[in-house]
Structures are given as structure tokens and as C-alpha cells.
Design a protein around this motif. Sequence first.
Motif, PDB file in Angstrom:
ATOM      1  N   GLY A  27      43.175 -41.102  35.663  1.00  0.00           N
ATOM      2  CA  GLY A  27      43.220 -42.212  36.606  1.00  0.00           C
ATOM      3  C   GLY A  27      44.154 -41.942  37.765  1.00  0.00           C
ATOM      4  O   GLY A  27      43.856 -42.276  38.923  1.00  0.00           O
ATOM      5  N   LEU A  28      45.287 -41.305  37.490  1.00  0.00           N
ATOM      6  CA  LEU A  28      46.247 -40.998  38.548  1.00  0.00           C
ATOM      7  C   LEU A  28      45.700 -39.928  39.488  1.00  0.00           C
ATOM      8  O   LEU A  28      45.850 -40.022  40.714  1.00  0.00           O
ATOM      9  N   GLN A  29      45.039 -38.936  38.920  1.00  0.00           N
ATOM     10  CA  GLN A  29      44.489 -37.862  39.748  1.00  0.00           C
ATOM     11  C   GLN A  29      43.311 -38.331  40.597  1.00  0.00           C
ATOM     12  O   GLN A  29      42.981 -37.715  41.604  1.00  0.00           O
ATOM     13  N   ALA A  30      42.671 -39.435  40.194  1.00  0.00           N
ATOM     14  CA  ALA A  30      41.502 -39.945  40.916  1.00  0.00           C
ATOM     15  C   ALA A  30      41.862 -40.895  42.058  1.00  0.00           C
ATOM     16  O   ALA A  30      40.966 -41.388  42.749  1.00  0.00           O
ATOM     17  N   VAL A  31      43.145 -41.144  42.283  1.00  0.00           N
ATOM     18  CA  VAL A  31      43.564 -42.094  43.319  1.00  0.00           C
ATOM     19  C   VAL A  31      43.083 -41.645  44.694  1.00  0.00           C
ATOM     20  O   VAL A  31      43.242 -40.481  45.087  1.00  0.00           O
ATOM     21  N   ASP A  32      42.467 -42.567  45.424  1.00  0.00           N
ATOM     22  CA  ASP A  32      42.060 -42.337  46.812  1.00  0.00           C
ATOM     23  C   ASP A  32      43.264 -42.648  47.693  1.00  0.00           C
ATOM     24  O   ASP A  32      43.612 -43.802  47.912  1.00  0.00           O
ATOM     25  N   GLN A  33      43.909 -41.594  48.205  1.00  0.00           N
ATOM     26  CA  GLN A  33      45.151 -41.774  48.954  1.00  0.00           C
ATOM     27  C   GLN A  33      44.938 -42.261  50.387  1.00  0.00           C
ATOM     28  O   GLN A  33      45.904 -42.448  51.126  1.00  0.00           O
ATOM     29  N   CYS A 289      46.124 -47.413  38.636  1.00  0.00           N
ATOM     30  CA  CYS A 289      46.731 -46.361  39.457  1.00  0.00           C
ATOM     31  C   CYS A 289      46.368 -46.518  40.928  1.00  0.00           C
ATOM     32  O   CYS A 289      47.206 -46.322  41.820  1.00  0.00           O
ATOM     33  N   GLN A 290      45.112 -46.889  41.189  1.00  0.00           N
ATOM     34  CA  GLN A 290      44.678 -47.066  42.572  1.00  0.00           C
ATOM     35  C   GLN A 290      45.370 -48.259  43.218  1.00  0.00           C
ATOM     36  O   GLN A 290      45.841 -48.183  44.356  1.00  0.00           O
ATOM     37  N   GLN A 291      45.436 -49.380  42.485  1.00  0.00           N
ATOM     38  CA  GLN A 291      46.077 -50.566  43.033  1.00  0.00           C
ATOM     39  C   GLN A 291      47.551 -50.336  43.311  1.00  0.00           C
ATOM     40  O   GLN A 291      48.091 -50.806  44.309  1.00  0.00           O
ATOM     41  N   PHE A 292      48.210 -49.595  42.421  1.00  0.00           N
ATOM     42  CA  PHE A 292      49.633 -49.334  42.658  1.00  0.00           C
ATOM     43  C   PHE A 292      49.821 -48.532  43.940  1.00  0.00           C
ATOM     44  O   PHE A 292      50.683 -48.851  44.757  1.00  0.00           O
ATOM     45  N   PHE A 293      49.007 -47.504  44.114  1.00  0.00           N
ATOM     46  CA  PHE A 293      49.132 -46.718  45.343  1.00  0.00           C
ATOM     47  C   PHE A 293      48.835 -47.570  46.567  1.00  0.00           C
ATOM     48  O   PHE A 293      49.527 -47.481  47.588  1.00  0.00           O
ATOM     49  N   THR A 294      47.808 -48.393  46.488  1.00  0.00           N
ATOM     50  CA  THR A 294      47.406 -49.230  47.619  1.00  0.00           C
ATOM     51  C   THR A 294      48.545 -50.126  48.085  1.00  0.00           C
ATOM     52  O   THR A 294      48.756 -50.304  49.282  1.00  0.00           O
TER      53      THR A 294
END
Length: 312
Positions: A27-33, A289-294
Motif C-alpha cells: 500500500g505504501l509503495q502504491a501511493v500516487d505522489q 497510505c494514500q490519504q496520509f500522503f494526500t
Amino acid sequence: MQPIGRNKFFPLDSPFAPFSIPAWSAGLQAVDQSRLLEASKTFIHYGHYTFPDPGLFITPVADKKAADRKAPVQYIEPWLRLRDTWLMRLAKEPSLATSNQHWRTFLAADLKAPTDGRTKAANRIRNTLDLIIPQSDTYSGVKMRKASGPLVWQDKEYPPGVLPPEGVIREILWELYELNFIRELVSLDRRACAELDLSDTAQLLDRQTKIAKCFPIESFQYVTIPSRNRGLAADDFSERSPCITALFLVMKSWRGDQPKIFEASEENVRNFSRKAAESFENLVAKYYCQQFFTYFGRAAQIPHRLFATKDN
């Protein structure tokens, strides 16, 4: 220490590191940065950590020089001397997140050396120590452990300047991951939860109750070193499934686009087949993981296993 430019979306590569959980690592590696809210950059704690990033303590496996294997000692020592004091401060000051650079500066500083110089480096160290170490007039009786005394972990003493056992270092880093994950989940929920009034104590307590169900009871209020993998990190899927469902129910209230499967009811989720439930775990971890990065503009600190499994 791993280089500053290390990819924080990938697992740590070291025998000292806690063990990654496949769903969370993927999930972490799949994050759209590219999906970053511009508003995040003006957030007071943008890119900050409440506890040091475990990656700061790790020497890459690729660098096998004996001297480099001492790097964890250099950073473990100041953290263990600060740990109890920092936890006490957090009880009074919930918003103590600081930048990764400040943590790096503190961990690399010689706590026994004078900091009254006039160089930029001396000023940077002095400012960092003033930020992280509590002032005596505010915290009477709360002091860091002496820089010359033994290291203390789980009520056991270890000599300074000597590499603690591999298992001890793994416990220390596992705790940092767990503590950061708990704090980050609470912070993310407060920013992403739709229609949440941060001035409403009853609402905040209700959210905390929901979040607590994502963890073993003792882990949410006070992290203890477990005797086996538990909660979201449990080896047995049937044991971690209730925690996955609890996290889903927390995130179900978050604003923004969500996976179609998030429209399912709690009852439907609990009745998923084993294959569907494992796929759901991957979606839950990826969405978190995506929401956290967002919202926060960096890689999340995710759950890890303290003990190896056949997946590791």
C-alpha cells in the motif's frame, strides 16, 4: 545511517528493522505522489514526525563495513535517554511533532559537548536541543537520562557505546513505528473526517473510541512490547481481521473519493470470504497510505511486525 534521499515508501533494508506486513508495504509503495493537497503545505506540522523516523537509525545492508555498523548506537543512545521525557511531554503537549531534520540533528548531536559556539552548526544544534529537551522551569523534575550512564530499555540496562542486541534494537524501532502510526492515524482522522467539529469534546471522544478498536486494548493508550504479533500485525488473518474492519469503519467517514467496496456495510465486510477479506485488507492499507500522503505530504509510518513470519 541510511542516506537522506532514501525512498521512504519502501521497507527498511537492515537486519535491525522490524518486519514489514505485505499489505501495508504494498500500500505504501502504491501511493500516487502527485495527489497532494496544496493546503497541506501550509499546515503547521507539514512533513513532521511526533517520534523519530526509524529509518534514521538504520545502516543499509549493502554497506558491510564494521565501522558503519556502529551507526545505530550513535542514534539509539540519545533516543533512549530522551524517550521517557518525551513521552511525559506528549502527555501535556499533544502537538510536539517536529521535522525530520530536527530529529536527525538531535540524534547526531554529542550531548556531552558544549553548544555555546558561534558557528552555524553550533547554533543549529543549540536551537534543536532547546526545541526537543524540555526546559527545567516548565518541567520541574523531568530530565533526560545522564549521557554518561547506562542505556535503559524495558527496565534492563545496557552499557553505552556498545551495540545493544539485535532484538533490542528491533524492539526500539518497532515501538517507534507503532507510536508514530497511532499519532498519525489520530491526526489524519481529525483532518479527513467529514463534519467533525474539533471543538466538540463528545465527537472527539467518539472518534477516539472508534480508533481504539483498530488496536489491541493496551496498544492504543500505551504501547507495550508484545510477546507475539498482534492487531493489524497478527500472523493469523482471523485475528487481525477485526482490526482491519475497525480501521475501515474509521476511514468510511473520511471525505473524498473512496474505493467502491467501502460502500459495503459492516455486516457484509465481516461476512467476506477469506479471499475477499484478504483483498479488502490490501485496499484498506492502500487507501490509508494514500490519504496520509494526500494530507501530510510524506510517506506514512505504517504498522510492522516485531516477529518474523513465513511472509517475511
